[in-house]
Write a protein that holds these residues in place. Structure first.
Motif, PDB file in Angstrom:
ATOM      1  N   GLY A 266       0.798  -1.226   0.000  1.00 35.07           N
ATOM      2  CA  GLY A 266       0.000   0.000   0.000  1.00 35.07           C
ATOM      3  C   GLY A 266       0.827   1.270   0.000  1.00 35.07           C
ATOM      4  N   ALA A 269      -1.272   4.187  -0.304  1.00 38.50           N
ATOM      5  CA  ALA A 269      -2.521   4.104   0.456  1.00 38.50           C
ATOM      6  C   ALA A 269      -2.910   5.446   1.050  1.00 38.50           C
ATOM      7  CB  ALA A 269      -2.391   3.054   1.562  1.00 38.50           C
ATOM      8  N   VAL A 283      -4.520  -1.918   6.257  1.00 35.67           N
ATOM      9  CA  VAL A 283      -3.306  -1.842   5.455  1.00 35.67           C
ATOM     10  C   VAL A 283      -2.124  -2.340   6.270  1.00 35.67           C
ATOM     11  CG1 VAL A 283      -1.717  -0.319   4.205  1.00 35.67           C
ATOM     12  CG2 VAL A 283      -4.177   0.133   4.152  1.00 35.67           C
TER      13      VAL A 283
END
Length: 420
Positions: A266, A269, A283
């Motif tokens: 991620g 992210a 995550v």
């Protein structure tokens, strides 16, 4: 290939600790509970491997049958949990026979990493000595790598080590772009749509195979059968993906099949934090001490990412990604503290939040009554490399050695040169 186990050198002298034989109380330390709270001058008691009380030492009332560990000026933490690691599946990268983390082929959802986990790895004690007491052991490679399992890091064999077996399936999402290190540019993956379509076809087949009406099969398909826990909601689907657009696409893909996704890596992210909150997707962060993703990314973003996700309300935890670097896990969180992350949140990102993502938070992850006594005492701040000096380790109440091969080699050669 999965299934071969090797050990080299020192670990055969480090036997697993016996079961806890009498109640223990740690008195006077600063207790970082893992749930966002800190207790100064704490008293932490545990009996038969379970925590029985956590309170201020001034308020402590207990019988004299406890073994007392004085820990004034020290710190107590729940055991840190390493995730997304090949610990116990790899030993020496340059020796092929000790690399046991992958199978050939692209679709291997039936692979079980746990049966290849080597409890005699020389690497494991080096993690314990820095407070990492549990790990999520993961296969790698291909499109679907297989099943990961959570283990505790003091065991005779993989059966004893297994804490939450086959808790997740690992999917390496196709990348729309790949970085060309020679040219220093991103190249477009012309086969991206085709690769996603192939993945979609496999998931359609797997879902049809595992529907209630279709569970009686004359011939068992091991690959499709292995996907059943994911569709039933009994296992996470860990999606290894980095770019913001692909993170969104992979989450929507999982939701189409009613699957519970967890993003691994991620890198971008932070760009879609609101989307992650809306879809309630956790995550597992990639290594904090890494380079920025893309030439236009803030150079400090790897260090600030956890703080951004924290402020947005995203459930996340820290990872390192390399089995031999897992001993540095605590310092990933420590670096994030230096870039805006609250200290207690950083501890939670190594403990309780990790346990929540792995589905084991009712057993471990925080210093709370009824949970496993998996914890350690550090002479100083365990998130700082100068303070992380682990002096006592307990896994499920068992008093585990702090020895490792690094310490043995240090003593050996320190003695040699001091005698010259």
């Amino acid at each position: 290939m999965l299934g071969v186990q090797w050990s080299f050198g020192q670990s055969d002298i480090l036997s697993p600790a016996p079961a806890q034989d009498m109640p223990v109380v740690i008195v006077g330390a600063t207790a970082h509970l893992g749930n966002g709270a800190t207790v100064e001058n704490a008293a932490i008691g545990f009996r038969n491997g379970k925590i029985t009380f956590v309170e201020k030492a001034d308020d402590l009332v207990w019988t004299d049958d406890h073994r007392v560990i004085r820990a004034e000026g020290k710190h107590v933490y729940p055991g840190f949990i390493a995730v997304n690691t090949t610990l116990g599946l790899r030993e020496i990268d340059a020796v092929t026979a000790t690399r046991d983390e992958r199978e050939i082929g692209m679709l291997n959802p039936n692979v079980r990493a746990i049966i290849a986990y080597n409890t005699d790895s020389d690497v494991i004690p080096t993690l314990r000595s820095n407070g990492v007491l549990m790990a999520q052991v993961c296969p790698v490679g291909g499109r679907l790598s297989g099943k990961s399992s959570v283990v505790q890091l003091d065991a005779w064999n993989w059966e004893d080590a297994a804490y939450n077996a086959d808790e997740g399936q690992h999917l390496n999402w196709p990348s729309a772009f790949s970085y060309n290190w020679r040219r220093g540019t991103f190249d477009k993956n012309k086969n991206y749509s085709e690769q996603v379509t192939e993945l979609d076809a496999f998931f359609k087949d797997a879902k049809a195979y595992n529907m209630l009406a279709a569970r009686a099969h004359e011939v068992t398909n091991l690959k499709l059968e292995a996907m059943r826990p994911v569709f039933d909601g009994d296992a996470n689907l860990y999606i290894h993906v980095n770019s913001a657009k692909e993170i969104q696409e992979s989450i929507l893909f999982a939701e189409k099949y009613g699957i519970r996704p967890v993003i691994v890596g991620g890198v971008e992210a932070y760009k879609i934090a609101d989307f992650l909150v809306e879809h309630q997707v956790p995550v597992i962060l990639n290594r904090v001490t890494s380079l920025p993703y893309g030439t236009d990314t803030d150079i400090d973003m790897p260090f600030k990412k956890a703080s951004v996700l924290e402020d947005a309300g995203v459930l996340y935890c820290f990872s390192v990604g390399d089995f031999w670097r897992e001993r540095n896990l605590a310092f990933q969180a420590g670096m994030s503290v230096g870039f805006g992350l609250d200290y207690d949140a950083a501890v939670a990102g190594l403990t309780l939040r990790t346990a929540q993502i792995l589905g084991i938070d009712e057993q471990v992850g925080s210093l709370e009554v009824g949970k496993d006594a998996t914890l350690f005492i550090s002479e100083g701040d365990a998130l700082d490399y100068l303070g992380n000096q682990v002096s006592r380790i307990f896994i499920q109440g068992r008093d585990v050695t702090t020895e490792n091969k690094h310490k043995a080699l240090y003593r050996k050669f320190n003695g040699k040169y001091n005698n010259d």
